[in-house]
Design a protein around this motif. Structure first.
Motif, PDB file in Angstrom:
ATOM      1  N   VAL A 100       0.849  -1.192   0.000  1.00 54.73           N
ATOM      2  CA  VAL A 100       0.000   0.000   0.000  1.00 54.73           C
ATOM      3  C   VAL A 100       0.883   1.240   0.000  1.00 54.73           C
ATOM      4  N   ASN A 101       1.901   1.218   0.838  1.00 51.97           N
ATOM      5  CA  ASN A 101       2.820   2.346   0.950  1.00 51.97           C
ATOM      6  C   ASN A 101       3.445   2.665  -0.410  1.00 51.97           C
ATOM      7  N   ILE A 102       3.883   1.619  -1.089  1.00 49.29           N
ATOM      8  CA  ILE A 102       4.581   1.820  -2.365  1.00 49.29           C
ATOM      9  C   ILE A 102       3.621   2.307  -3.454  1.00 49.29           C
ATOM     10  N   ALA A 104       0.718   3.797  -2.938  1.00 51.09           N
ATOM     11  CA  ALA A 104       0.200   5.124  -2.582  1.00 51.09           C
ATOM     12  C   ALA A 104       1.174   6.218  -3.019  1.00 51.09           C
ATOM     13  N   SER A 105       2.474   5.936  -2.894  1.00 51.37           N
ATOM     14  CA  SER A 105       3.442   6.952  -3.285  1.00 51.37           C
ATOM     15  C   SER A 105       3.435   7.203  -4.780  1.00 51.37           C
ATOM     16  N   TYR A 106       3.089   6.168  -5.543  1.00 51.43           N
ATOM     17  CA  TYR A 106       3.047   6.356  -6.991  1.00 51.43           C
ATOM     18  C   TYR A 106       2.011   7.419  -7.337  1.00 51.43           C
ATOM     19  N   ALA A 117       7.897  15.874   0.571  1.00 51.41           N
ATOM     20  CA  ALA A 117       6.489  16.033   0.931  1.00 51.41           C
ATOM     21  C   ALA A 117       5.813  14.679   1.019  1.00 51.41           C
ATOM     22  N   ASP A 118       6.197  13.751   0.149  1.00 52.45           N
ATOM     23  CA  ASP A 118       5.593  12.422   0.161  1.00 52.45           C
ATOM     24  C   ASP A 118       5.929  11.691   1.452  1.00 52.45           C
ATOM     25  N   THR A 119       7.210  11.756   1.868  1.00 50.30           N
ATOM     26  CA  THR A 119       7.603  11.102   3.115  1.00 50.30           C
ATOM     27  C   THR A 119       6.913  11.767   4.306  1.00 50.30           C
ATOM     28  N   SER A 121       4.028  13.315   4.299  1.00 45.30           N
ATOM     29  CA  SER A 121       2.591  13.060   4.345  1.00 45.30           C
ATOM     30  C   SER A 121       2.304  11.585   4.599  1.00 45.30           C
ATOM     31  N   LEU A 122       2.701  10.724   3.652  1.00 44.72           N
ATOM     32  CA  LEU A 122       2.389   9.299   3.803  1.00 44.72           C
ATOM     33  C   LEU A 122       3.157   8.698   4.973  1.00 44.72           C
ATOM     34  N   GLY A 123       4.396   9.150   5.160  1.00 49.45           N
ATOM     35  CA  GLY A 123       5.206   8.590   6.241  1.00 49.45           C
ATOM     36  C   GLY A 123       4.575   8.815   7.600  1.00 49.45           C
ATOM     37  N   ALA A 142      12.081   2.518   5.850  1.00 53.16           N
ATOM     38  CA  ALA A 142      12.839   2.271   4.623  1.00 53.16           C
ATOM     39  C   ALA A 142      11.901   2.191   3.417  1.00 53.16           C
ATOM     40  N   VAL A 143      10.785   1.478   3.591  1.00 57.09           N
ATOM     41  CA  VAL A 143       9.813   1.384   2.485  1.00 57.09           C
ATOM     42  C   VAL A 143       9.274   2.768   2.145  1.00 57.09           C
ATOM     43  N   THR A 144       8.978   3.530   3.186  1.00 58.34           N
ATOM     44  CA  THR A 144       8.397   4.858   2.966  1.00 58.34           C
ATOM     45  C   THR A 144       9.356   5.777   2.212  1.00 58.34           C
ATOM     46  N   ILE A 145      10.591   5.840   2.656  1.00 50.57           N
ATOM     47  CA  ILE A 145      11.486   6.818   2.020  1.00 50.57           C
ATOM     48  C   ILE A 145      11.863   6.378   0.599  1.00 50.57           C
ATOM     49  N   THR A 146      12.085   5.074   0.399  1.00 47.91           N
ATOM     50  CA  THR A 146      12.486   4.680  -0.955  1.00 47.91           C
ATOM     51  C   THR A 146      11.334   4.864  -1.933  1.00 47.91           C
ATOM     52  N   SER A 147      10.106   4.526  -1.494  1.00 51.34           N
ATOM     53  CA  SER A 147       8.994   4.670  -2.437  1.00 51.34           C
ATOM     54  C   SER A 147       8.698   6.133  -2.718  1.00 51.34           C
ATOM     55  N   SER A 148       9.126   7.037  -1.820  1.00 55.06           N
ATOM     56  CA  SER A 148       8.838   8.457  -2.063  1.00 55.06           C
ATOM     57  C   SER A 148       9.559   8.960  -3.314  1.00 55.06           C
ATOM     58  N   VAL A 149      10.608   8.257  -3.728  1.00 55.71           N
ATOM     59  CA  VAL A 149      11.339   8.673  -4.924  1.00 55.71           C
ATOM     60  C   VAL A 149      10.479   8.513  -6.182  1.00 55.71           C
TER      61      VAL A 149
HETATM   62 NA    NA Z   1       5.607   5.635   0.362  1.00 54.55          NA
END
Ligand code: NA
Ligand code: NA
Lengths: 431, 339, 174
Positions: A100-102, A104-106, A117-119, A121-123, A142-149
């Motif tokens: 979901v985290n990954i 959602a960041s898309y 901003a993504d980290t 908000s979603l983080g 780790a999942v949150t920050i990498t997917s924010s890219v």
């Molecule tokens: Na994310």
């Protein structure tokens, strides 16, 4: 040794020494810049000037606003509803919340266009959520920050606009289109990695998928889901900009928390603001002082010197392509994205073009490289925000991110050596 | 195939630029001239009109001083936005010695005279501006920040073309602008102008402008033609009305500290190179702009000419009066330079 | 424990009070930022709500004040990000010495921020104004830096004192 090399040595050397002596990073960057200014015999006013400049970017305001939104959603009961909903969607899968985290960041990160901003908000919603459900905090971060890219690659993205302007004569529209597939490939590779880790660490798996319970959850989480929809449709529909959406989201979460879910009273809101300030107390000063450090690196021509160093090393196109990536990654470790794009693009683009990369494909490479740089020590804004939001020490997050760095590097290699990933979509729309 | 090819190795032509023989009658710079490097900030890339003007200035200075003065241009805004650069220069940081700024950036640093250059619909055409820039008034204007204690002085003027509105929906007249949300910089003159035209000025940071036009947060914005194209705004706002509300007047400034550290001979070199760069700017500016305009037309961008400026001038009468208050005579002198 | 520490421990309530005042200010600044941004957005669509040209500059300045004041709070909470990976290999007393060294360097930075930042704010303030608000001096845009320097010094004194005390307690426990 020339005065310039000596100055660079003082800047980077004293910075590294201070990091190992356990200085707060926010102040180590400023003190090393101060020492360098003193060595150069320049007045120290640069410190004051650059610190204010560092915070004075309106796009950056999304970070404090989204962190506030996350805290209010967490203490006001909105997050709980979103967890329940997400679980009825993906709870049957191991590592479902990571997925979901990954994903959602898309979408969400795509809209904000900013990994920070993504980290934020979603983080600030998802990390506590994942921890509650039994995921390790460092893995969740780790999942949150990498997917924010992903948010940097999926349009809109201000950094792409900066690249297009700097590269000259590139269509922002085409560059935007070029980002969708690399963003998706990054998402898929992060999902695969998350799945492997989730199985290995035996992360939770909930009930079987049940359509009825899903529909029920959709209904009870209506107001929570609306927060997300307001931001997404408000930005896509042109009601407000991505940065402004963050402030609107705060007001909305406040109203829903206090009047609808009643998870918070006004005293609770006031206390929750204290949590926001605590998180911001760590993040904002880092962004502010990093700006001095970036200014010093620019003034000492570090990106230019580094770029020139790789010119003429070899004429093997594959090695040149790899060197371009290494250079951008190394610069990304110590500098913020925008200055790298501004300084390195004019120098590196001709090299890239000479080995057959198109400016668009190279742009995607630049964005991804600099995006990875945001997640690495010693200077990485998104890493810092992740650490502040999750209250986990930086090095613990870095350790948990190691497998994800690998996933990102694989994505980077795919993007470097398969032009179609970037160019296929824009070619469909070309006249 | 990975899509990569070997780089073309260009013929090794050693940079053969022998020091130009000084023309007869021209003085050779004295041998004991101290060496100096001046850091020069530019917010735009070097391939823009202003960037080329910077380069012309740099090359001329280095030629006239036989390389004793080096101008180190840091372009593309890597040293910060215009206001950041000004704050750095005025705060006495010593990290930036010179920069190219828009002439009215000095307004918020007490530049009452330079503000007159940003009053809408003042200059009717380029020649009008150049009449001013080469008049006896110009040096007074350039020295204003020195005289009022701001800590910098102007060396020469240039321009980057007239600024025009561009919009998502076609605009053929003032009436079409009514009610539109237009992004302008947040200074009172620009805001007053947009209000006068019946539209509403909207605050959006420049970095978010492309997306804001694409999604419809704003209906339009304004820039010189070259910037409109280089930021690819035509992709999301393909209509431009050539109202030419202000001329993008530019000037090159130097800090008092840097100026005072130069020998009189070096100061003369900067002034002479400034004259050269100013003339260079005048020559390329119009030509480059016409080229961009033509390429926009070829792309199918809807470009509307304004044949009668009178209604535009009438619409902004109030803001012009308010913002020129106390300087009516000086302002009239500029207006009278109309060719 | 020497009476020195007992005497100075009495100052803790005063620090608690200062901390609460600064935290209060930070919350207010954050609220101001959110409200102004929301007002500017709503003002575009609702006739009677203003959408002023100064919103962006005011929001940025308020955020600067919040950022630097909050950073001083983080000194007291010792929550600034630093590398602690090797802490478990370092003896406790050495850690305290490292903490003191780092605090002393940050103290030097704080003094520079206070003195140089003040001079800078005054100088730029005498020369410029906010772009959107020609009546407000640019001093206020840069005043956060000396303010931060002052707040940092205040909390660093307490932090240094606590390190010394900890150092003494560790010694006594031996
Ligand atoms: Na994310
Ligand atoms: Na994006």
């Amino acid at each position: 040794m020339s005065e310039q090399s000596m100055a660079i040595l003082i800047l980077l050397g004293s910075f590294l020494v201070m990091i190992f002596l356990r200085f707060p990073i926010a102040y180590a960057v400023a003190i090393s810049s101060m020492l360098t200014l003193l060595y150069e015999g320049l007045p120290l006013t640069t410190i004051a000037q650059q610190m204010v400049k560092g915070i004075s970017s309106f796009s950056l305001m999304a970070v404090p606003f989204f962190i506030t939104m996350g805290v209010l959603m967490g203490s006001g009961g909105i997050s709980d509803k979103l967890i329940a909903l997400a679980n009825s969607f993906v709870g049957w899968m191991r590592g479902g919340l990571a997925m979901v985290n990954i994903v959602a960041s898309y979408f969400f990160g795509g809209i904000s266009g900013s990994a920070a901003a993504d980290t934020a908000s979603l983080g600030s919603i998802l990390i506590p959520m994942m921890v509650d459900e039994g995921y390790d905090a460092d893995f969740s971060t780790a999942v949150t920050i990498t997917s924010s890219v992903e948010g940097l690659l999926v349009p809109p993205s201000h950094n792409m606009v900066i690249y297009a302007t700097t590269a000259g004569g590139i269509s922002v529209g085409s560059l935007f289109l070029a980002g969708y597939m690399p963003g998706a490939i990054l998402a898929v590779s992060l999902m695969v990695m998350s799945y492997i880790i989730s199985v290995k660490r035996n992360y939770p798996k909930g009930d079987k998928f049940n359509l009825m319970s899903l529909l029920k959850q959709l209904l009870t989480s209506f107001w929570a889901l609306a927060a997300v929809l307001i931001v997404v449709f408000g930005v896509v529909g042109g009601v407000f900009t991505a940065t402004e959406s963050a402030a609107i989201a705060v007001i909305y979460s406040l109203i829903v928390s206090v009047f609808i879910y009643k998870g918070l009273d006004w005293k609770g809101v006031w206390n929750a603001l204290g949590d926001c300030v605590n998180t911001l107390s760590i993040v904002m000063i880092l962004i502010s002082t990093s700006s001095i450090f970036g200014f010093m690196l620019t003034r000492l021509h570090v990106p230019t010197l580094a770029s020139n160093a790789i010119i003429g090393l070899t004429d093997n196109p594959i090695i040149i392509a790899l060197l371009l990536n290494v250079l951008l990654l190394v610069l990304g470790m110590i500098m913020d994205m925008a200055p790298i794009i501004l300084i390195a693009t004019p120098i590196l683009l001709p090299i890239a073009v000479s080995i057959g990369l198109t400016p668009i494909q190279f742009g995607i490479m630049v964005i991804l490289n600099c995006g990875i740089g945001l997640l690495t020590p010693p200077v990485g804004a998104v890493l810092f925000i992740g650490s502040a939001v999750s209250k986990q020490p930086m090095e613990k997050i870095v350790k948990a991110t190691l497998p994800f760095y690998v996933a990102m590097l694989i994505t980077l290699l795919l993007i470097t050596f398969i032009p179609a990933i970037s160019l296929w979509l824009p070619s469909l729309f070309a006249k | 195939g990975c899509g990569l090819t070997s780089p073309e190795t260009p013929d090794e032509t050693p940079a053969e630029t022998p020091a130009e023989e000084p023309a007869e009658g021209e003085e050779e710079p004295s041998d004991d001239m101290p060496e100096v490097t001046l850091v020069y900030a530019e917010v735009n890339p070097l391939d823009t009109i202003v960037g080329q003007t910077d380069t012309a200035f740099k090359e001329k200075v280095e030629e006239l001083s036989n390389g004793k003065i080096t101008i180190e241009i840091q372009a593309s805004g890597v040293l910060g936005s215009e206001n950041d650069v000004l704050d750095t220069m005025l705060g006495g940081g010593g990290t930036i010695d010179m920069s190219r700024i828009s002439a009215f950036a000095l307004t918020s640093y007490g530049g009452e005279k330079s503000k007159l250059l940003s009053i809408p619909y003042t200059f009717v055409n380029r020649e009008h501006f150049w009449n001013f820039a080469t008049s006896d008034l110009a040096p007074d204007f350039l020295l204003e920040p020195f005289e009022n204690g701001t800590g910098v002085r102007g060396l020469f003027y240039g321009e980057e073309g007239f600024r025009h509105f561009f919009t998502v929906d076609p605009v053929n007249s003032i009436e079409d602008l009514a009610g539109m949300k237009l992004r302008v910089s947040n200074d009172p003159v620009m805001n007053g102008m947009v209000n006068g035209l019946g539209a509403s000025p909207t605050v959006v940071s420049f970095g978010e402008l492309y997306s804001a036009l694409q999604t419809g947060v704003v209906d339009g914005a304004e820039q010189p033609i070259a910037n409109y194209k280089s930021n690819a705004f035509q992709e999301v706002a393909p209509n431009m009305i050539l109202d030419g509300h202000t001329l993008g007047a530019i000037q090159v400034i130097i800090t008092n500290e840097a100026w005072d550290s130069l020998t009189p001979e070096q100061q003369d070199i900067l002034m002479e190179a400034g004259e050269y760069a100013s003339e260079f700017n005048r020559q390329i500016s119009e030509e480059a702009e016409n080229e961009v305009l033509q390429s926009l037309k070829d792309e199918g961008i809807n470009i509307v000419e304004v044949t009668d400026p009178a209604p535009w001038q009438a619409a902004v009468k109030d803001v012009v009066e308010a913002e020129t208050e106390g300087f009516e005579e000086l302002y009239q002198q500029i207006l009278d330079m109309q060719p | 424990m020497p009476s020195f520490f007992e005497k100075f421990d009495k100052i803790k309530p005063a620090y608690d009070a200062i901390y609460n005042v600064v935290l209060f200010l930070c919350k207010i600044l954050l609220i101001i930022d959110i409200l102004i941004t929301t007002m500017a957005v709503t003002g575009r669509y609702v006739e009677f709500i203003p959408d002023p040209a100064w919103s962006e500059e005011v929001v940025l300045s308020a955020m600067s004040y919040m950022a630097v004041l909050a950073a001083a709070l983080a000194i007291r909470k010792n929550s600034h990000i630093r590398m602690t990976a090797f802490d478990k290999y370092i003896p406790e007393k050495a850690l305290i010495v490292l903490d003191i060294i780092s605090d002393l360097f940050v103290f030097a930075l704080a003094i520079v921020m206070l003195v140089v930042g003040w001079q800078y704010a005054v100088q730029i303030g005498s020369r410029g104004t906010y772009v959107s608000m020609p009546s407000i001096s640019r001093f206020w845009m840069y005043f956060p830096i000396p303010l931060a320097g002052g707040a940092m010094i205040l909390f660093l004194i307490e932090s240094l004192y606590n390190h010394l005390k900890r150092f003494y307690v560790v010694k006594e426990a031996k």
